[in-house]
Design a protein around this motif. Sequence first.
Motif, mmCIF file in Angstrom:
data_model
loop_
_atom_site.group_PDB
_atom_site.id
_atom_site.type_symbol
_atom_site.label_atom_id
_atom_site.label_comp_id
_atom_site.label_asym_id
_atom_site.label_seq_id
_atom_site.Cartn_x
_atom_site.Cartn_y
_atom_site.Cartn_z
ATOM 1 N N ALA A 189 0.829 -1.209 0.000
ATOM 2 C CA ALA A 189 0.000 0.000 0.000
ATOM 3 C C ALA A 189 0.862 1.256 0.000
ATOM 4 C CB ALA A 189 -0.928 0.000 1.209
ATOM 5 N N LEU A 190 1.901 1.271 0.852
ATOM 6 C CA LEU A 190 2.773 2.443 0.915
ATOM 7 C C LEU A 190 3.679 2.539 -0.304
ATOM 8 C CD1 LEU A 190 3.745 2.615 4.695
ATOM 9 C CD2 LEU A 190 2.240 4.143 3.412
ATOM 10 N N ALA A 191 3.966 1.418 -0.932
ATOM 11 C CA ALA A 191 4.759 1.465 -2.160
ATOM 12 C C ALA A 191 3.962 2.136 -3.286
ATOM 13 C CB ALA A 191 5.173 0.060 -2.569
ATOM 14 N N GLU A 192 2.665 1.866 -3.329
ATOM 15 C CA GLU A 192 1.826 2.437 -4.380
ATOM 16 C C GLU A 192 1.417 3.873 -4.063
ATOM 17 O OE1 GLU A 192 -1.509 -0.084 -5.187
ATOM 18 O OE2 GLU A 192 -0.279 -1.779 -5.825
ATOM 19 N N LEU A 193 1.178 4.174 -2.781
ATOM 20 C CA LEU A 193 0.743 5.511 -2.363
ATOM 21 C C LEU A 193 1.553 5.921 -1.144
ATOM 22 C CD1 LEU A 193 -2.927 4.557 -2.910
ATOM 23 C CD2 LEU A 193 -2.005 6.634 -3.908
ATOM 24 N N PRO A 194 2.787 6.354 -1.348
ATOM 25 C CA PRO A 194 3.716 6.574 -0.233
ATOM 26 C C PRO A 194 3.347 7.727 0.691
ATOM 27 C CG PRO A 194 4.678 7.286 -2.319
ATOM 28 C CD PRO A 194 3.428 6.560 -2.658
ATOM 29 N N PHE A 196 0.442 8.134 2.086
ATOM 30 C CA PHE A 196 -0.551 7.700 3.072
ATOM 31 C C PHE A 196 0.054 7.725 4.474
ATOM 32 C CE2 PHE A 196 -3.597 4.937 0.330
ATOM 33 C CZ PHE A 196 -4.523 5.974 0.296
ATOM 34 N N ARG A 197 -0.809 7.774 5.480
ATOM 35 C CA ARG A 197 -0.365 7.639 6.866
ATOM 36 C C ARG A 197 0.493 6.387 7.029
ATOM 37 N NH1 ARG A 197 -5.739 7.821 10.339
ATOM 38 N NH2 ARG A 197 -4.633 6.152 11.418
ATOM 39 N N PRO A 198 1.578 6.481 7.733
ATOM 40 C CA PRO A 198 2.470 5.320 7.838
ATOM 41 C C PRO A 198 1.882 4.143 8.615
ATOM 42 C CG PRO A 198 3.233 7.139 9.232
ATOM 43 C CD PRO A 198 2.158 7.689 8.362
ATOM 44 N N ASP A 199 0.801 4.364 9.380
ATOM 45 C CA ASP A 199 0.213 3.254 10.127
ATOM 46 C C ASP A 199 -0.890 2.528 9.347
ATOM 47 O OD1 ASP A 199 -1.495 5.454 10.269
ATOM 48 O OD2 ASP A 199 -2.281 4.894 12.241
ATOM 49 N N ILE A 200 -0.957 2.793 8.033
ATOM 50 C CA ILE A 200 -1.945 2.100 7.216
ATOM 51 C C ILE A 200 -1.680 0.595 7.270
ATOM 52 C CG2 ILE A 200 -0.577 2.336 5.097
ATOM 53 C CD1 ILE A 200 -3.195 2.641 3.563
#
Length: 616
Positions: A189-194, A196-200
Motif C-alpha cells: 500500500a505504501l509502495a503504491e501511495l507513499p 498515506f499515513r504510515p500506520d496504514i
Amino acid sequence: MHAKPKGVVLGPKDPTVQPSAAPAPKPAAERTSVHNLRLRPHAKVLVVGGGINGVGTFRDLALQGVDVALVERGDYCQGASGASSHMIHGGIRYLENGEFRLVRESVVERNRLLRIAPHYVKPLQTTIPIFSTFSGILSAPLRFLTHKQQGRPKERGAFLIKLGLSLYDSFSRDGGSVPRHQFRGHKRALAELPDFRPDIKYAATYFDASVHNPERLTLDVLQDGEKAGQANPGAAAGQGSTARASNYLSLQSMTGRPNPGTGKGGTVRLRDELTGEEFDFTADVIVNTTGAWVDLTNQAMGTTSSFMGGTKGSHIVLDSPELLAACRGREIFFEHTDGRIVLIYPMGDRVLVGTTDVDADMSRDAVCTDEEIDYFFDLVGHVFPNIPVTRNQIVYTFSGVRPLPRHDATQPGFVSRDYRIETRRPAPAGTGAVVLSLVGGKWTTFRALAEHLTNDVLAELGMHRKVSTAQLPIGGGAGFPADDAGVQRWLKAHMGHGRDADRTAGLLTRYGTRAEAVIEYLDAGPDRLLHSTRELSVRELEFMAAHEQVGHLVDVLIRRTSLAFRGLVTGELLNEVADILSDPLKWDAAARSAEISHAQEVLQRLHRVETHSLVA
C-alpha cells in the motif's frame, strides 16, 4: 433574495435566478424556447424540473413519441444535479443500509453508462485506506438493523470492507465493465501511495466511474430528446416539435381547468424568469422532478405534500500539486473519524474534496461554510498527514441539496438513496392533470429511473413503450473513439483552419462526437480564440448562444464550460465573453454590465470565487 410573487416556486435552489445584489437583466427579444411553448400552449406531458432525472424522463418520453414539454426555473443541471461528487458509482456504502436493490441497479447502470456515454463517463480507480482489521464487526449489524450510529463511530476494518467489496463485485458478474477489487498489505500500500499515513494496514482498490462534465451530459440528454421530438410524426404533421424544453421558465400555479380543445388535463401558469412575462399552458400529466423542491412545487400546484427531507452536501476544489501527486491518479474514498464516508478525487490538474451530509435549511441558499472547509482540511490530514492544504488553494466551492425522502429522526447518512414515485389523480368526477412526483433519485441511476417514470406516464396515457434506452448511445457518445489510438485518429481528421491538436482535443472533451457539428459551425465563418482563454473561440460562444439556451453569462462559465470549476475565471474573461454574447443574446450596454455584475455576485456568494473587472 427579492420577494417573489405569490405562487412562485423559486426559493434558494439556485444561484443564478435573480440574486439580490445583481438583478438579472431582461432580454430584448423572446427566446425561441419560450416562443415554441407559447405558440402551442399544450402538451400531453409537462415535466417540471431540468435536473438529470427530469431531463432523462423528457428524453425517454420523446423517444416513445409522446408530446412532451419540460420547464426549468433556473438553468439545466443547476441544482443538486450540478452539485454532485462527479461520480457514477454503485454505492458500496449503501450495502450497509441494506439497499441491495439500489446497489445492484446502480452497478448495472454504471456499467451501462460507461458504454453509452463514454465521452463523459470514465472508469475511476478508487482506493480505500484501511487502518484496522476487525474494527466495526460488532457495530455494523446494529447500524444495518437500526439505521443509526450507535455511540461513538467505530472504524470499518479490513474484514468488513473485504466483505462489502466481494458483494459489490458480485453485482458486476453480468456485463461487468470494470475489474474486480484488490487488497494490498501495509508495504504494498505504501509502495503504491507513499504519502498515506504510515500506520496504514491495508489498501483496497476497486473501480467505479466518474463524470467530469455532468452539466454537459445533461445537455446531451436534453438535446437527444429535442431531436427525437423533431422526428416524431406529430412534428411532420405540422404541429411543430413534440419535445419542447425551456430553462428559466417557472411554474407559478395550477388549476383544474382542462384544455379547451380536448376537455382533459389541467392548466398551469408559467413565468419567464428572464422577462417576468406569464402565460397559461395545459397538460394531461405533470411530472414533478424538482428534486428537494418537490413539496414546494406541489404546494404551488395547490396540493400539500411532505415527501422530501433533503440534506446538504458541499465540496471544495483545490489547486494543490502536492495533493494531486499524492493521489497518484486515484480517488481516495474512506471513512472519516465521524463515520462519514468522504473522498479526495483528482480531476485534471485540480483535486475535489467532499462531502458533507447535513440536514438542509430550504429557506437559505446552499453554500459551503467555513466549518465545512475546516472539516475538509481535517479529512485530508487524516489520510495524508504530511500534505499541507490551505484556504488560498481553494479555487471553487459548491453545495447542493440532495433530493432525499423525509427522514424525521433517521440520521442523514442512513437515509435511503433509493427513489419512489407518488401519484395524485383528480377526483373521479373532477378535472385536472394527473401529477407524478419523484421522491429521491441519484445521478448514476437516472436512465433506469427515467425508464420507470416514463412507463408510469405511458400507463396513464394508455400507451406502450416503443423504444428502449438501455443500449442507446447518449449524444456525443455515439461513435466516440474506443481507445487512445482512436482518439488520435479523430483529432488528426478534425484539425485544420488554424485549429491545433490541443484545441481540437478540447472540443472532443467538451462535446464528444457532437464536436463535429460544432467544428462545422466554427469553420463556416472567420473565427479566433479569445484573448482571455485559449479554451474558447468567438464562434464557439456564438454556437452556445444559438444552440444551448444560454440565459446568463454565468451559464457559460459554470455549466457550458468548466472554467469556473477550475478557478480560471478572470475579470478579463467576464468582459470578453459578455462582449461576444451581447450580439446573439441582444444585450445592450446596460444588460451587458448587469450580466457581468450578476456573474460576479453568483461566483462570489455561492462559490467563493473573487473576480475583478479589468475593463471599466
